[in-house]
Write an enzyme that holds these catalytic residues in place. Sequence first.
Site, PDB file in Angstrom:
ATOM      1  N   GLY A  25       0.813  -1.218   0.000  1.00 56.34           N
ATOM      2  CA  GLY A  25       0.000   0.000   0.000  1.00 56.34           C
ATOM      3  C   GLY A  25       0.842   1.261   0.000  1.00 56.34           C
ATOM      4  CG  ASP A  26       3.409   1.738   3.140  1.00 51.63           C
ATOM      5  OD1 ASP A  26       2.342   2.251   3.531  1.00 51.63           O
ATOM      6  OD2 ASP A  26       4.031   0.875   3.800  1.00 51.63           O
TER       7      ASP A  26
END
Length: 306
Positions: free
Chosen positions: A250-251
């Site tokens: 997600g990052d």
Amino acid sequence: MIYTVTLNPSLDYIVSVKDFQLGMTNRTDFEMMLPGGKGINVSTILRNLGIENTALGYVAGFTGEEIEKRLEGLGVQTGFIHLTEGISRINFKLSSIEGTEINGRGPAIPAEAVEQLMQRLDELEDGDILFLSGSIPSSMPDDIYRDICKRLENKKIQVVVDATRDLLLKVLPYHPLLIKPNHHELGEMFGVELKPGREVVPYAKKLQEMGARNVLISMAGHGAVLVAEDGSVYQAPAPKGELKNGVGAGDSMVAGFVAGWLEKQTYEHAFHMGIASGSASAFSENLASAEEIADVFKRVTSERIS
């Protein structure tokens, strides 16, 4: 310049153990140690894509020194505040059993250190981009992200926020460039259960009405949806590949989105770069390299649904 903030960074000790057994002595067949934390993951992906950035936050003790050393070894500039008490946390992750990890607590952040961070952020200039990522240590005010956005409100700084529920909702009046809830988090904000797909769109638009400029909804193996500032809405399936490590995907997605936006200033390209970066990290033992992202990018397809 791009800045990332990681309030509670870590050393991530990642191991694999064949036939892991509770109550027994187990030996690793693979191990790796990396600087960790959501903002640090963003910094790493940006640097892998050739984009200079500075990692901010707090470090303490010998583990903090190692976090800083390893980040600088990756080519990421650092501007951490050094705490005099405690040590930065170590997170233990057993990669051979998906989702199994033990995360450390990290040092307490005193009030004077909070003010130090605020003063450091005062140095940001018009045109800078700031990533605020992850949870907030219990020793810090739970509205710190809102306070940061408020403090920078009169500067032309674009803020990206990747956080959960109230942390995210509190920053919306300050019009962040990008927010990235997943479909479960999006549903929790409005008290509904959302399935992956187009039904997330009306709720993403509600977040826009509350102040967000671009809303990127991740849906794990079901791909992602972008509700963009210009009114366009894109949906994309997840590229095919073998899941090796979901940590940091997600990052990587938010880092890739901003990298794509800086490159071509189009939402479709930014969306594709976000998906490629997130998926490439999921398909890699580590955070993805530029080459891995470029390879996955070739397989990204999307549909404009509005």
